[in-house]
Design a protein around this motif. Structure first.
Motif, short mmCIF file in Angstrom:
data_model
loop_
_atom_site.label_atom_id
_atom_site.label_comp_id
_atom_site.label_asym_id
_atom_site.label_seq_id
_atom_site.Cartn_x
_atom_site.Cartn_y
_atom_site.Cartn_z
N VAL A 258 53.84 30.49 24.65
CA VAL A 258 55.27 30.21 24.69
C VAL A 258 55.64 29.25 23.56
CG1 VAL A 258 56.57 28.70 26.14
CG2 VAL A 258 55.37 30.59 27.27
N LEU A 259 54.85 28.49 23.21
CA LEU A 259 55.29 27.44 22.00
C LEU A 259 55.39 28.20 20.92
CD1 LEU A 259 55.64 24.40 21.64
CD2 LEU A 259 53.28 24.33 21.14
N SER A 260 54.68 29.22 20.84
CA SER A 260 54.80 30.02 19.47
C SER A 260 56.08 30.77 19.49
CB SER A 260 53.60 31.05 19.39
OG SER A 260 53.94 31.72 18.24
N LEU A 261 56.58 31.43 20.37
CA LEU A 261 57.76 32.06 20.64
C LEU A 261 58.87 30.99 20.48
CD1 LEU A 261 57.20 34.11 24.00
CD2 LEU A 261 57.33 34.91 21.60
N ILE A 262 58.79 29.79 20.96
CA ILE A 262 59.74 28.72 20.79
C ILE A 262 60.02 28.54 19.31
CG2 ILE A 262 60.51 26.35 21.05
CD1 ILE A 262 59.57 26.65 23.88
N LEU A 263 58.67 28.28 18.45
CA LEU A 263 59.10 27.88 16.95
C LEU A 263 59.49 29.16 16.29
CD1 LEU A 263 55.44 25.97 16.82
CD2 LEU A 263 57.71 24.86 17.03
N TRP A 264 58.95 30.32 16.72
CA TRP A 264 59.40 31.35 15.72
C TRP A 264 60.99 31.79 16.10
CZ3 TRP A 264 57.81 32.80 11.14
CH2 TRP A 264 56.37 32.44 10.75
N THR A 265 61.09 31.58 17.26
CA THR A 265 62.60 31.75 17.42
C THR A 265 63.54 30.92 16.60
OG1 THR A 265 62.22 32.35 20.02
CG2 THR A 265 64.56 32.03 19.18
N LEU A 266 63.12 29.72 16.65
CA LEU A 266 63.91 28.63 15.72
C LEU A 266 63.64 29.13 14.29
CD1 LEU A 266 62.72 25.23 17.16
CD2 LEU A 266 64.88 25.93 17.20
N THR A 267 62.82 29.70 13.83
CA THR A 267 62.72 30.07 12.50
C THR A 267 63.43 31.35 12.08
OG1 THR A 267 60.19 29.14 12.53
CG2 THR A 267 60.85 30.98 10.66
N LEU A 268 63.13 32.43 12.85
CA LEU A 268 63.95 33.52 12.71
C LEU A 268 65.45 33.52 12.98
CD1 LEU A 268 61.35 36.04 14.10
CD2 LEU A 268 61.73 35.81 11.84
N VAL B 138 46.76 23.60 20.18
CA VAL B 138 48.24 23.72 20.04
C VAL B 138 48.66 24.31 18.82
CG1 VAL B 138 49.11 21.51 19.41
CG2 VAL B 138 50.48 22.88 20.92
N LEU B 139 48.00 23.84 17.69
CA LEU B 139 48.33 24.43 16.36
C LEU B 139 48.25 25.76 15.98
CD1 LEU B 139 46.29 21.42 14.06
CD2 LEU B 139 48.96 21.84 14.71
N HIS B 140 47.61 26.46 17.09
CA HIS B 140 47.50 28.08 16.87
C HIS B 140 48.76 28.63 17.22
CE1 HIS B 140 43.22 28.35 16.62
NE2 HIS B 140 43.04 27.86 17.46
N ALA B 141 49.64 27.83 17.89
CA ALA B 141 50.88 28.30 17.97
C ALA B 141 51.88 28.60 16.75
CB ALA B 141 51.83 27.31 18.95
N ILE B 142 51.30 27.85 15.47
CA ILE B 142 52.31 28.11 14.45
C ILE B 142 52.02 29.66 13.97
CG2 ILE B 142 52.22 27.58 11.89
CD1 ILE B 142 51.26 24.58 12.93
N ASN B 143 50.94 30.45 14.48
CA ASN B 143 50.65 31.71 13.96
C ASN B 143 51.74 32.57 14.99
OD1 ASN B 143 49.67 34.02 13.46
ND2 ASN B 143 47.55 33.71 13.72
N PRO B 144 52.59 33.35 14.24
CA PRO B 144 53.53 34.20 15.18
C PRO B 144 52.79 35.21 15.91
CG PRO B 144 53.42 34.77 12.93
CD PRO B 144 52.63 33.43 12.83
N LEU B 145 51.46 35.67 15.51
CA LEU B 145 50.91 36.45 16.37
C LEU B 145 50.32 35.85 17.93
CD1 LEU B 145 48.08 38.00 13.78
CD2 LEU B 145 50.31 38.94 14.66
N GLY C 145 53.22 20.65 23.82
CA GLY C 145 52.49 21.54 24.01
C GLY C 145 51.03 21.20 24.29
N ALA C 146 50.60 20.09 23.18
CA ALA C 146 49.40 19.66 23.43
C ALA C 146 49.18 18.65 24.47
CB ALA C 146 49.18 18.67 22.10
N LEU C 147 50.13 17.81 24.78
CA LEU C 147 50.19 16.81 26.07
C LEU C 147 49.90 17.80 27.23
CD1 LEU C 147 50.37 14.35 27.51
CD2 LEU C 147 52.90 14.53 27.40
N VAL C 148 50.63 18.89 27.40
CA VAL C 148 50.38 19.82 28.66
C VAL C 148 48.98 20.32 28.66
CG1 VAL C 148 51.19 21.84 29.85
CG2 VAL C 148 52.88 20.29 28.87
N LEU C 149 48.48 20.88 27.54
CA LEU C 149 47.10 21.27 27.47
C LEU C 149 46.01 20.19 28.13
CD1 LEU C 149 46.88 23.55 24.11
CD2 LEU C 149 46.95 24.19 26.48
N ALA C 150 46.16 19.05 27.72
CA ALA C 150 45.38 17.99 27.82
C ALA C 150 45.45 17.48 29.25
CB ALA C 150 45.34 16.96 26.83
N ASP C 151 46.80 17.38 29.98
CA ASP C 151 47.11 17.06 31.17
C ASP C 151 48.22 17.86 31.67
OD1 ASP C 151 47.47 15.65 33.23
OD2 ASP C 151 48.69 13.80 32.56
#
Length: 661
Positions: free
Chosen positions: A90-100, A233-240, A302-308
């Motif tokens: 979900v986070l990847s979709l948000i970041l890449w929607t902002l980008t595209l 959470v940094l894996h979200a930077i990858n569009p895949l 995203g990192a906060l939700v993954l941890a808690d």
């Protein structure tokens, strides 16, 4: 449609109401003075006006998207654990929607399609019409885009203020136990916001940029501090990661896209407000402040939700330490008020452009600043928006519920912008049709997917912007068609101006001193007011100006191109005034330019003759009877021509006529 007596409408690219005459003053471009400032100052100003809406999206975007991906609904118990793949995808979709969508489409491509530095949906319409003529398709796209923007303008204040005030639930359990308190605080803030519009924003606008800059710095730092909570959470930077999520979860992909769109609300403002700050300051603010801060905040959430996973209740506010929670709520409320102000200002400006382009009847426009021409206030628009926004808050009662109503208007506007940009790239930039299509088609596909996803939420609240936009499109189409029918049929009984002047030369009436200005939409026919003056008063002024006013397809027209004058016969002149679609009407100031052309003009010895039409429905018309009545109602509610065109009331003579439509 028949007519008992002809009237006059000043017209050009866009016609105004029957009997409305259309001129304006030479206003300076809003951005002219601003561009003399440094780039840093302009970029700071752009933060408050341009990026307020998209900058407050982190308050609710990630929360609603992850909940949608997990299948929970408002009020349902959230799971004790969120699968990492869901959060990262979900986070990847948000970041890449902002980008595209935001970075590539708007910041890189669409902002190049400016009209003398101005932007916005109606600017694209003007550019496309300049190259293709007044095509009905282009006009419809413009009307649809403008109507969808108004849908955004009512949802944004409601959801933004509610989401900010909801942070109080974390400050004290009193608000959690009494949710109505949140509701009434939000309504009080909104009523105050709408109440101060008539005073303008000049005094507080200087604070918008600095406050919004603090907001972006704070949300960026809060996100940065929590990324280490779970480095996955940094894996979200990858569009895949986003692509993999869509492929692995096809059943919820549309629902997720329907919430991802919340992250790009306000993207249209980048283009619409370009005339106020210029392309480069807006681009610089995006690349160096806004985008990095948004990305860091989303990654931190995203990192906060993954941890808690329990933080999903409100991941944005959970980023803050306890001691900073209340200050953050106050800062968020200030940021959302600024975001709402930017949207309201955009609604006023868009309405003004629509009036000048002939898409809406004239409405009262008040200037709230003596130095900044872009500072305007429309009382009727403000009142309508206030009623709808308060109704939305009372009807939906939470930002989560309102999220269902948001995306349709946002991506409806974006699709209209994409299609209009295609026409501009093809016909104005002279690209080959297939090459222009290849560039814009990917954005159309992405945005259409988002729109389709949001249409799934039609019955949960998506119907609000759809019905609102549909109603506005219908009213604008009725206005345009009614004016066209009225103009075409009244010409059949008009008296040719040259013929009338010839008759007056052979049999001159009694002449009186001074200048008479007769407004008309067709300089080839005699204005109704002139005919009635001759018929009833049996006099003619020494100087008679047949005035036609046109709306140009450029935002503003320099004084050197403002006036065109043509002598007809002794004592008669044709004058054409041309004004940009972002200029405010002011006939006397426009006519003052005549002095530079050698035409002696004294406002104190000049009378302005206007036709006030009383319209009645006809048995046979180009529209159905019920639609005729709607057109008549719109014409009756148009602002008085004397006030709209800023003509001195003591110099106006109104002639009443009756016509049928």
């Amino acid at each position: 449609m028949g007519e008992n007596s002809t009237g006059s409408v000043a017209s050009g690219k866009g016609a105004h109401a029957p009997g409305q005459d259309q001129p304006a003053a030479a206003d300076a471009a809003p951005g002219d003075g601003a561009r003399k400032q440094g780039a840093a100052a302009l970029a700071l100003g752009a933060l408050g006006v341009v990026y307020g809406d998209i900058g407050t999206s982190p308050l609710y975007a990630l929360r609603e998207t992850v909940i949608a991906a997990n299948g929970a609904t408002e009020g349902a118990v959230l799971p004790a654990h969120f699968a990492p793949g869901i959060v990262i995808g979900v986070l990847s979709l948000i970041l890449w929607t902002l980008t595209l969508i935001v970075t590539i489409k708007y910041v890189v491509i669409v902002m190049r399609a400016d009209n003398n530095g101005e932007g916005g949906t109606l600017t694209l319409v003007a550019l496309a019409q300049r190259a293709m003529g007044r095509r009905s398709l282009v006009l419809f796209l413009g009307m649809a885009g403008a109507a969808m923007f108004f849908g955004d303008a009512v949802v944004t204040p409601a959801i933004s203020v509610l989401s900010a005030v909801e942070g109080l639930k974390l400050v004290t359990p009193v608000f959690e136990q009494n949710p109505n308190y949140i509701l009434w605080i939000a309504i009080a803030i909104l009523l105050l916001l709408f109440g101060v519009q008539s005073h303008g924003t000049a005094r507080v606008a200087s604070w918008f940029g600095p406050i919004t800059l603090v907001w972006f710095i704070v949300i960026g730092l809060l996100g940065l501090l929590h990324i280490a909570d779970d480095a996955r959470v940094l894996h979200a930077i990858n569009p895949l990661s986003g692509v993999r999520f869509v492929m692995d979860h096809p059943g919820v992909s549309l629902a997720v896209l329907g919430s991802v769109c919340l992250a790009v609300t306000g993207a249209e403002a980048l283009y619409a407000d370009m005339g106020h700050f210029g392309r480069k300051p807006i681009q610089s603010a995006w690349f160096f402040v806004v985008f990095p801060s948004l990305a860091l905040n989303y990654l931190g959430q995203g990192a906060l939700v993954l941890a808690d996973p329990s933080a999903m209740e409100n991941p944005f506010y959970k980023l803050a330490p306890g001691w900073f929670l209340l200050p953050l709520v106050i800062l968020a409320t200030a940021a959302t008020i600024i975001a709402c102000q930017a949207v309201l200002t955009g609604a006023y400006s868009l309405t003004q452009q629509a009036i000048q382009l002939g898409l809406m009847p004239r409405l009262e426009i008040r200037h709230t600043s003596e130095t900044q021409h872009g500072q305007i206030y429309l009382p009727r628009v403000n009142a309508i928006l206030r009623i709808i926004v308060i109704a939305l808050v009372l009807g939906f009662q939470s930002s989560s519920a309102l999220a269902h109503a948001y995306g349709i208007s946002v991506f409806g506007t974006m699709i209209m912008t994409t299609i209009l940009t295609y026409f501009v790239v093809w016909r104005v930039w002279s690209w080959k049709a297939w090459l222009a299509a290849a560039m814009m088609a990917p954005f159309f596909v992405i945005e259409f997917a988002f729109l389709a996803a949001n249409l799934m939420k039609f019955f949960q609240g998506g119907f609000v912007p759809v019905f609102l936009a549909g109603g506005l499109i219908f009213l604008m189409a009725t206005w345009v068609k009614g004016n066209g029918i009225l103009f075409a049929k009244t010409r059949k009984v008009d008296v040719p101006l040259v013929e009338l002047v010839g008759m007056l030369a052979k049999s001159p009436p009694h002449k009186v001193s001074g200048t008479a200005v007769f407004l008309t939409s067709d300089p080839e026919t005699a204005p109704t007011a002139l005919l009635h003056n001759l018929k009833h008063n049996k006099v003619l002024h020494e100087k008679n100006v047949i005035l036609t006013v046109k709306s140009a397809d450029t935002p503003r027209v320099p004084d050197s191109e403002r006036v065109a004058i043509e002598p007809i016969a002794e004592g008669f002149w044709k004058v054409r005034l041309t004004f940009g679609y972002m200029e405010s009407p002011n006939i006397p100031r426009g006519l003052a330019v005549l002095r530079k052309l050698g035409f002696k003009f004294d406002i104190m010895s000049t009378s302005f003759f206007l036709s006030r039409r009383s319209i009645r429905p006809a048995a046979q018309s180009g529209m159905s009877l019920w639609r005729d009545k709607i057109f008549i109602a719109l014409a009756r509610n148009a602002t008085d021509a004397t006030d709209f065109f800023q003509i001195p009331t003591g110099r106006v003579v109104e002639v009443g006529t009756q016509v049928t439509v």
